[in-house]
Scaffold this motif. Sequence first.
Motif, PDB file in Angstrom:
ATOM      1  N   GLN A 140       0.829  -1.199   0.000  1.00 42.17           N
ATOM      2  CA  GLN A 140       0.000   0.000   0.000  1.00 42.17           C
ATOM      3  C   GLN A 140       0.871   1.260   0.000  1.00 42.17           C
ATOM      4  O   GLN A 140       0.673   2.162  -0.797  1.00 42.17           O
ATOM      5  N   ILE A 141       1.871   1.262   0.885  1.00 42.22           N
ATOM      6  CA  ILE A 141       2.728   2.443   0.953  1.00 42.22           C
ATOM      7  C   ILE A 141       3.536   2.618  -0.323  1.00 42.22           C
ATOM      8  O   ILE A 141       3.687   3.725  -0.816  1.00 42.22           O
ATOM      9  N   SER A 142       4.013   1.515  -0.904  1.00 41.50           N
ATOM     10  CA  SER A 142       4.814   1.719  -2.113  1.00 41.50           C
ATOM     11  C   SER A 142       3.954   2.108  -3.306  1.00 41.50           C
ATOM     12  O   SER A 142       4.359   2.912  -4.133  1.00 41.50           O
ATOM     13  N   ASN A 143       2.712   1.594  -3.378  1.00 45.94           N
ATOM     14  CA  ASN A 143       1.787   2.100  -4.397  1.00 45.94           C
ATOM     15  C   ASN A 143       1.556   3.583  -4.167  1.00 45.94           C
ATOM     16  O   ASN A 143       1.552   4.371  -5.106  1.00 45.94           O
ATOM     17  N   GLY A 144       1.348   3.918  -2.918  1.00 37.81           N
ATOM     18  CA  GLY A 144       1.099   5.310  -2.550  1.00 37.81           C
ATOM     19  C   GLY A 144       2.263   6.183  -2.945  1.00 37.81           C
ATOM     20  O   GLY A 144       2.084   7.284  -3.462  1.00 37.81           O
ATOM     21  N   LYS A 145       3.475   5.666  -2.744  1.00 34.57           N
ATOM     22  CA  LYS A 145       4.672   6.442  -3.078  1.00 34.57           C
ATOM     23  C   LYS A 145       4.731   6.687  -4.587  1.00 34.57           C
ATOM     24  O   LYS A 145       4.992   7.803  -5.040  1.00 34.57           O
ATOM     25  N   ALA A 146       4.448   5.632  -5.352  1.00 33.97           N
ATOM     26  CA  ALA A 146       4.497   5.781  -6.811  1.00 33.97           C
ATOM     27  C   ALA A 146       3.454   6.794  -7.281  1.00 33.97           C
ATOM     28  O   ALA A 146       3.722   7.643  -8.133  1.00 33.97           O
ATOM     29  N   LEU A 147       2.259   6.714  -6.700  1.00 33.39           N
ATOM     30  CA  LEU A 147       1.205   7.665  -7.065  1.00 33.39           C
ATOM     31  C   LEU A 147       1.604   9.078  -6.651  1.00 33.39           C
ATOM     32  O   LEU A 147       1.406  10.036  -7.388  1.00 33.39           O
ATOM     33  N   ILE A 183      -9.518  15.894   1.464  1.00 29.56           N
ATOM     34  CA  ILE A 183      -8.870  16.944   0.656  1.00 29.56           C
ATOM     35  C   ILE A 183      -8.350  16.368  -0.661  1.00 29.56           C
ATOM     36  O   ILE A 183      -8.531  16.960  -1.720  1.00 29.56           O
ATOM     37  N   VAL A 184      -7.729  15.194  -0.576  1.00 29.19           N
ATOM     38  CA  VAL A 184      -7.200  14.602  -1.813  1.00 29.19           C
ATOM     39  C   VAL A 184      -8.370  14.264  -2.755  1.00 29.19           C
ATOM     40  O   VAL A 184      -8.298  14.496  -3.960  1.00 29.19           O
ATOM     41  N   SER A 185      -9.479  13.791  -2.194  1.00 32.11           N
ATOM     42  CA  SER A 185     -10.622  13.432  -3.036  1.00 32.11           C
ATOM     43  C   SER A 185     -11.260  14.653  -3.676  1.00 32.11           C
ATOM     44  O   SER A 185     -11.558  14.661  -4.868  1.00 32.11           O
ATOM     45  N   ASN A 186     -11.474  15.694  -2.870  1.00 29.03           N
ATOM     46  CA  ASN A 186     -12.277  16.821  -3.353  1.00 29.03           C
ATOM     47  C   ASN A 186     -11.482  18.074  -3.688  1.00 29.03           C
ATOM     48  O   ASN A 186     -12.051  19.052  -4.166  1.00 29.03           O
ATOM     49  N   GLY A 187     -10.162  18.045  -3.405  1.00 25.67           N
ATOM     50  CA  GLY A 187      -9.336  19.208  -3.722  1.00 25.67           C
ATOM     51  C   GLY A 187      -9.515  20.321  -2.706  1.00 25.67           C
ATOM     52  O   GLY A 187     -10.423  20.293  -1.875  1.00 25.67           O
ATOM     53  N   LYS A 188      -8.607  21.290  -2.779  1.00 28.73           N
ATOM     54  CA  LYS A 188      -8.704  22.455  -1.892  1.00 28.73           C
ATOM     55  C   LYS A 188      -7.845  23.558  -2.493  1.00 28.73           C
ATOM     56  O   LYS A 188      -6.701  23.322  -2.847  1.00 28.73           O
ATOM     57  N   GLY A 189      -8.403  24.755  -2.615  1.00 24.61           N
ATOM     58  CA  GLY A 189      -7.642  25.874  -3.171  1.00 24.61           C
ATOM     59  C   GLY A 189      -7.092  25.533  -4.549  1.00 24.61           C
ATOM     60  O   GLY A 189      -7.817  25.046  -5.414  1.00 24.61           O
ATOM     61  N   MET A 191      -5.245  23.180  -5.269  1.00 21.54           N
ATOM     62  CA  MET A 191      -5.101  21.733  -5.492  1.00 21.54           C
ATOM     63  C   MET A 191      -6.391  21.151  -6.054  1.00 21.54           C
ATOM     64  O   MET A 191      -7.460  21.388  -5.524  1.00 21.54           O
ATOM     65  N   GLN A 192      -6.265  20.391  -7.111  1.00 18.55           N
ATOM     66  CA  GLN A 192      -7.440  19.827  -7.769  1.00 18.55           C
ATOM     67  C   GLN A 192      -8.015  18.649  -6.976  1.00 18.55           C
ATOM     68  O   GLN A 192      -7.372  18.129  -6.081  1.00 18.55           O
ATOM     69  N   ALA A 193      -9.222  18.234  -7.333  1.00 18.03           N
ATOM     70  CA  ALA A 193      -9.807  17.024  -6.761  1.00 18.03           C
ATOM     71  C   ALA A 193      -9.216  15.823  -7.493  1.00 18.03           C
ATOM     72  O   ALA A 193      -8.994  15.883  -8.690  1.00 18.03           O
ATOM     73  N   TYR A 194      -8.965  14.746  -6.766  1.00 15.96           N
ATOM     74  CA  TYR A 194      -8.391  13.558  -7.408  1.00 15.96           C
ATOM     75  C   TYR A 194      -9.373  12.402  -7.500  1.00 15.96           C
ATOM     76  O   TYR A 194      -9.028  11.331  -7.967  1.00 15.96           O
ATOM     77  N   LYS A 195     -10.632  12.633  -7.057  1.00 18.67           N
ATOM     78  CA  LYS A 195     -11.532  11.482  -6.983  1.00 18.67           C
ATOM     79  C   LYS A 195     -11.889  10.893  -8.346  1.00 18.67           C
ATOM     80  O   LYS A 195     -12.257   9.735  -8.433  1.00 18.67           O
ATOM     81  N   ASP A 196     -11.736  11.710  -9.426  1.00 16.33           N
ATOM     82  CA  ASP A 196     -12.013  11.147 -10.747  1.00 16.33           C
ATOM     83  C   ASP A 196     -10.792  10.455 -11.344  1.00 16.33           C
ATOM     84  O   ASP A 196     -10.897   9.717 -12.313  1.00 16.33           O
ATOM     85  N   GLN A 197      -9.621  10.775 -10.779  1.00 15.02           N
ATOM     86  CA  GLN A 197      -8.407  10.215 -11.360  1.00 15.02           C
ATOM     87  C   GLN A 197      -7.896   9.007 -10.587  1.00 15.02           C
ATOM     88  O   GLN A 197      -7.193   8.185 -11.136  1.00 15.02           O
ATOM     89  N   LEU A 198      -8.190   9.003  -9.312  1.00 16.62           N
ATOM     90  CA  LEU A 198      -7.670   7.931  -8.475  1.00 16.62           C
ATOM     91  C   LEU A 198      -8.846   7.172  -7.866  1.00 16.62           C
ATOM     92  O   LEU A 198      -9.858   7.776  -7.495  1.00 16.62           O
ATOM     93  N   SER A 199      -8.689   5.868  -7.740  1.00 24.15           N
ATOM     94  CA  SER A 199      -9.734   5.090  -7.084  1.00 24.15           C
ATOM     95  C   SER A 199      -9.665   5.369  -5.589  1.00 24.15           C
ATOM     96  O   SER A 199      -8.664   5.891  -5.089  1.00 24.15           O
ATOM     97  N   ALA A 200     -10.720   5.015  -4.880  1.00 23.72           N
ATOM     98  CA  ALA A 200     -10.746   5.236  -3.425  1.00 23.72           C
ATOM     99  C   ALA A 200      -9.553   4.536  -2.787  1.00 23.72           C
ATOM    100  O   ALA A 200      -8.914   5.064  -1.867  1.00 23.72           O
ATOM    101  N   GLN A 201      -9.227   3.363  -3.304  1.00 21.37           N
ATOM    102  CA  GLN A 201      -8.115   2.592  -2.753  1.00 21.37           C
ATOM    103  C   GLN A 201      -6.779   3.309  -2.998  1.00 21.37           C
ATOM    104  O   GLN A 201      -5.926   3.360  -2.112  1.00 21.37           O
ATOM    105  N   ASP A 202      -6.639   3.879  -4.193  1.00 17.14           N
ATOM    106  CA  ASP A 202      -5.415   4.630  -4.495  1.00 17.14           C
ATOM    107  C   ASP A 202      -5.288   5.847  -3.584  1.00 17.14           C
ATOM    108  O   ASP A 202      -4.188   6.197  -3.146  1.00 17.14           O
ATOM    109  N   ILE A 203      -6.408   6.491  -3.317  1.00 16.65           N
ATOM    110  CA  ILE A 203      -6.369   7.667  -2.429  1.00 16.65           C
ATOM    111  C   ILE A 203      -5.933   7.235  -1.027  1.00 16.65           C
ATOM    112  O   ILE A 203      -5.095   7.869  -0.398  1.00 16.65           O
TER     113      ILE A 203
END
Length: 214
Positions: A140-147, A183-189, A191-203
Amino acid sequence: MSTGFLHLHVFVTTLFLLFMAFKVVLLVLNKTSLLETVRNKTKVVDMILGALLLVTGIGLLVFKGSVPAYIMVKIVAVLAAIPLGIIGLKKGNKVLAVLSLVLIVYIYGVAETKSYKFKKDKITVEQASDTILEANADTQISNGKALYEAACVECHGTDGKKGLFKAADLSASALSREEKIQIVSNGKGTMQAYKDQLSAQDIESVVSYIETLK
Ligand code: HEC
């Protein structure tokens, strides 16, 4: 300092381009005498806005050093739209003026979607890094790191402290895991939202990784 600059720049650019769009529309509608009046009345304002646009734009570039691809595309489009519009309006050339208007609309689209293709590409772990296939420690952490390296480093930096566009220092974040996911899902300021680009698991994975930056 640089957020103030960014806000000023966005404000000035928006005003300038709106002005230009308005004048292009007048030209296209053959309202030439009104166009002349507007142009004469706003000459000074236009010059000040144009100068501020350039100065703040160059200032931002100097401050940031590196900029995402969509911003480069936006810069090029702005640099093309302005002279096209100015020449088009001056010569009463509708083709050039409309071309500049099309560019302005495009620039708006790029700024809005934060993508020059108007569509956010899906980021996949495979794309992000081949090396993670070899990493079998904590998947999980190494996937997270790559993302993270594919999607977040440009603003947050490898250690989370880069702060491009005033990006929050992730190594010092006081937010809970849930808040980070939000914040990662919906963005802030900026920073864009990532929910369309990343799956919940990736987030989840990317948030697990940023928690290790502490
Ligand atoms: C375009 C630049 C940019 C990119 C790319 C970016 N961020 Fe951000 N991030 C920001 C900015 C700016 C803020 C601060 C937002 C605010 O408070 O208004 C922020 C805030 C955050 C926060 C909140 C931290 C806190 O303590 O307030 C988290 C978590 C976060 N980003 C994670 C990520 C992750 C994970 C990615 C990649 C999937 C990412 N960011 C990509 C610019 C970016």
